[in-house]
Scaffold this motif. Structure first.
Motif, mmCIF file in Angstrom:
data_model
loop_
_atom_site.group_PDB
_atom_site.id
_atom_site.type_symbol
_atom_site.label_atom_id
_atom_site.label_comp_id
_atom_site.label_asym_id
_atom_site.label_seq_id
_atom_site.Cartn_x
_atom_site.Cartn_y
_atom_site.Cartn_z
ATOM 1 N N ILE A 107 -4.161 -1.838 0.104
ATOM 2 C CA ILE A 107 -5.328 -0.976 -0.128
ATOM 3 C C ILE A 107 -4.922 0.489 -0.147
ATOM 4 O O ILE A 107 -5.405 1.284 -0.964
ATOM 5 C CB ILE A 107 -6.396 -1.223 0.957
ATOM 6 C CG1 ILE A 107 -6.999 -2.627 0.802
ATOM 7 C CG2 ILE A 107 -7.502 -0.187 0.877
ATOM 8 C CD1 ILE A 107 -7.970 -2.997 1.893
ATOM 9 N N ILE A 108 -3.989 0.867 0.725
ATOM 10 C CA ILE A 108 -3.587 2.275 0.853
ATOM 11 C C ILE A 108 -2.735 2.728 -0.330
ATOM 12 O O ILE A 108 -3.006 3.759 -0.955
ATOM 13 C CB ILE A 108 -2.827 2.500 2.175
ATOM 14 C CG1 ILE A 108 -3.766 2.298 3.373
ATOM 15 C CG2 ILE A 108 -2.234 3.911 2.219
ATOM 16 C CD1 ILE A 108 -3.049 2.261 4.700
ATOM 17 N N VAL A 109 -1.669 1.969 -0.641
ATOM 18 C CA VAL A 109 -0.699 2.438 -1.635
ATOM 19 C C VAL A 109 -0.870 1.773 -2.999
ATOM 20 O O VAL A 109 -0.253 2.206 -3.972
ATOM 21 C CB VAL A 109 0.746 2.227 -1.127
ATOM 22 C CG1 VAL A 109 0.944 2.878 0.225
ATOM 23 C CG2 VAL A 109 1.097 0.746 -1.058
ATOM 24 N N GLY A 110 -1.692 0.712 -3.080
ATOM 25 C CA GLY A 110 -1.855 0.006 -4.346
ATOM 26 C C GLY A 110 -2.262 0.886 -5.515
ATOM 27 O O GLY A 110 -1.653 0.808 -6.592
ATOM 28 N N PRO A 111 -3.265 1.763 -5.355
ATOM 29 C CA PRO A 111 -3.679 2.609 -6.480
ATOM 30 C C PRO A 111 -2.619 3.616 -6.926
ATOM 31 O O PRO A 111 -2.723 4.174 -8.019
ATOM 32 C CB PRO A 111 -4.910 3.338 -5.919
ATOM 33 C CG PRO A 111 -5.408 2.457 -4.820
ATOM 34 C CD PRO A 111 -4.184 1.879 -4.212
ATOM 35 N N ILE A 112 -1.594 3.859 -6.112
ATOM 36 C CA ILE A 112 -0.571 4.849 -6.449
ATOM 37 C C ILE A 112 0.720 4.181 -6.939
ATOM 38 O O ILE A 112 1.226 4.491 -8.021
ATOM 39 C CB ILE A 112 -0.264 5.744 -5.234
ATOM 40 C CG1 ILE A 112 -1.516 6.506 -4.815
ATOM 41 C CG2 ILE A 112 0.874 6.721 -5.547
ATOM 42 C CD1 ILE A 112 -1.376 7.267 -3.526
ATOM 43 N N SER A 113 1.246 3.271 -6.123
ATOM 44 C CA SER A 113 2.539 2.661 -6.452
ATOM 45 C C SER A 113 2.412 1.255 -7.037
ATOM 46 O O SER A 113 3.393 0.713 -7.556
ATOM 47 C CB SER A 113 3.414 2.594 -5.189
ATOM 48 O OG SER A 113 2.854 1.699 -4.243
ATOM 49 N N GLY A 114 1.248 0.660 -6.944
ATOM 50 C CA GLY A 114 1.080 -0.720 -7.382
ATOM 51 C C GLY A 114 1.152 -1.701 -6.231
ATOM 52 O O GLY A 114 0.916 -2.889 -6.416
ATOM 53 N N GLY A 115 1.507 -1.211 -5.042
ATOM 54 C CA GLY A 115 1.538 -2.066 -3.853
ATOM 55 C C GLY A 115 2.623 -3.113 -3.883
ATOM 56 O O GLY A 115 2.363 -4.282 -3.607
ATOM 57 N N GLY A 116 3.845 -2.707 -4.204
ATOM 58 C CA GLY A 116 4.954 -3.669 -4.186
ATOM 59 C C GLY A 116 5.290 -4.090 -2.768
ATOM 60 O O GLY A 116 5.248 -5.266 -2.420
ATOM 61 N N ILE A 117 5.671 -3.121 -1.951
ATOM 62 C CA ILE A 117 5.951 -3.280 -0.518
ATOM 63 C C ILE A 117 7.139 -4.204 -0.256
ATOM 64 O O ILE A 117 7.873 -4.013 0.699
ATOM 65 C CB ILE A 117 4.710 -3.804 0.263
ATOM 66 C CG1 ILE A 117 3.508 -2.900 -0.010
ATOM 67 C CG2 ILE A 117 4.980 -3.893 1.751
ATOM 68 C CD1 ILE A 117 2.204 -3.438 0.530
ATOM 69 N N ASN A 118 7.351 -5.166 -1.119
ATOM 70 C CA ASN A 118 8.390 -6.176 -0.966
ATOM 71 C C ASN A 118 9.349 -6.101 -2.156
ATOM 72 O O ASN A 118 8.944 -6.350 -3.293
ATOM 73 C CB ASN A 118 7.728 -7.558 -0.895
ATOM 74 C CG ASN A 118 8.723 -8.673 -0.655
ATOM 75 O OD1 ASN A 118 9.918 -8.515 -0.807
ATOM 76 N ND2 ASN A 118 8.202 -9.829 -0.279
ATOM 77 N N PRO A 119 10.637 -5.763 -1.932
ATOM 78 C CA PRO A 119 11.586 -5.716 -3.056
ATOM 79 C C PRO A 119 11.664 -7.020 -3.850
ATOM 80 O O PRO A 119 11.839 -6.998 -5.071
ATOM 81 C CB PRO A 119 12.921 -5.417 -2.362
ATOM 82 C CG PRO A 119 12.536 -4.657 -1.133
ATOM 83 C CD PRO A 119 11.241 -5.277 -0.682
ATOM 84 N N ALA A 120 11.519 -8.153 -3.165
ATOM 85 C CA ALA A 120 11.555 -9.438 -3.876
ATOM 86 C C ALA A 120 10.352 -9.583 -4.795
ATOM 87 O O ALA A 120 10.449 -10.203 -5.861
ATOM 88 C CB ALA A 120 11.598 -10.586 -2.868
ATOM 89 N N ARG A 121 9.221 -9.027 -4.392
ATOM 90 C CA ARG A 121 8.012 -9.072 -5.232
ATOM 91 C C ARG A 121 8.241 -8.342 -6.546
ATOM 92 O O ARG A 121 7.728 -8.751 -7.599
ATOM 93 C CB ARG A 121 6.846 -8.446 -4.451
ATOM 94 C CG ARG A 121 5.670 -7.929 -5.277
ATOM 95 C CD ARG A 121 4.881 -9.050 -5.913
ATOM 96 N NE ARG A 121 3.771 -8.530 -6.702
ATOM 97 C CZ ARG A 121 3.816 -8.333 -8.012
ATOM 98 N NH1 ARG A 121 4.933 -8.612 -8.691
ATOM 99 N NH2 ARG A 121 2.761 -7.882 -8.662
ATOM 100 N N ALA A 122 9.019 -7.265 -6.530
ATOM 101 C CA ALA A 122 9.306 -6.511 -7.748
ATOM 102 C C ALA A 122 10.475 -7.099 -8.529
ATOM 103 O O ALA A 122 10.448 -7.153 -9.763
ATOM 104 C CB ALA A 122 9.594 -5.054 -7.399
#
Length: 290
Positions: free
Chosen positions: A205-220
């Motif tokens: 919710i916090i970073v999703g609108p800015i970075s896309g909310g990856g948070i996890n290198p494996a997710r990207a």
């Protein structure tokens, strides 16, 4: 004394005098059986970690595609994505946490390794398992939903600087919470999945609108490898890892040494497995009758 000698005599193996046993090398030590058990345990940890990352990454990407297909507005899509990410993480920790520890995230593995909560020799194995789970999730996603990589990939809307700082902050918060519930004996371990899942929800919710909310290198990295599109992938690798290291280090400084909790993976050693198996293969026993 005579009774003990008589008992020992009866317990000795009854072999003819003409039979002798010769061994070349040393007999296989008891470590071989334990090494086999460690190998099985190691395999379970690898598969468990791959499954954990698969479940979380597939869920997040599927929800992202579904909300886009349903033409939901931005707020509803963000809320659905954040809640699904948090719930998937929580369910995975409760389901596979006792098997592999459910790191799910390479940033978690790297940070735990640096604060000596996780053994260095297992860290590459866990990262490979996480990447494998993410890649499989991405390939299956293409089978189910088609080539919708522009939606499934992590995309930033802010600048590169904004995105990497946002990812770093989310990584810091995540590892600070993870370190609290995983490395401190005073924490209530049964609520670890709930705390970490809620943290993932808040981070998206916090970073999703800015970075896309990856948070996890494996997710990207998973969908990037599957689609061969590496645009800004380094942001989603460097940001969470650097932020995660700082978050874990911060809690490490706050936690007294006497309340340190034993880390996952201390019960198995790759070196012991390789050494014992190699020793078993090189040891031979021959029997002859003279």
């Amino acid at each position: 004394m005579e009774a003990q000698k008589s008992l020992q005599t009866h317990m000795e193996p009854l072999l003819p005098n003409s039979v002798q046993i010769h061994t070349t090398g040393q007999a296989a030590p008891p470590q071989v059986s334990s090494a086999r058990e460690e190998l099985i345990l190691l395999s379970r940890k690898f598969v468990g970690e791959a499954l954990a990352c698969f479940m979380v990454v597939f869920t997040i990407m599927a929800v992202k595609i579904n909300t886009s297909t349903l033409e939901s507005d931005g707020a509803a899509s963000l809320l659905a994505l954040s809640i699904s990410g948090g719930l998937a993480t929580m369910v995975t920790i409760f389901t596979l946490g006792h098997v592999s520890g459910s790191h799910i995230n390479p940033a978690v593995t790297v940070a735990y390794t640096l604060i000596k909560h996780f053994p260095l020799e297992l860290a590459p194995l866990y990262v490979c398992a996480q990447l494998l789970g993410s890649i499989i999730a991405s390939l299956l996603l293409e089978v189910v939903y088609g080539s919708q990589w522009q939606i499934a990939l992590v995309k930033r809307t802010g600048t590169v600087t904004q995105a990497i700082v946002a990812e770093g902050i989310s990584g810091f918060i995540l590892l600070f919470v993870c370190s609290s519930v995983a490395t401190d004996t005073r924490a209530i371990g049964q609520f670890a999945g709930l705390a970490i899942g809620a943290t993932i929800t808040l981070n998206i919710i916090i970073v999703g609108p800015i970075s896309g909310g990856g948070i996890n290198p494996a997710r990207a990295l998973g969908p990037a490898l599957a689609s061969w599109d590496f645009t800004d992938v380094w942001v989603y690798v460097a940001g969470p890892i650097v932020g995660g290291i700082l978050g874990a280090a911060m809690y490490w400084l706050l936690r007294p040494a006497e309340v340190k909790k034993q880390g996952t993976g201390k019960d198995v050693s790759i070196k012991h497995v390789i050494k014992a198996i190699s020793f078993r293969d090189s040891s031979t026993t021959s029997y002859s009758t003279l």
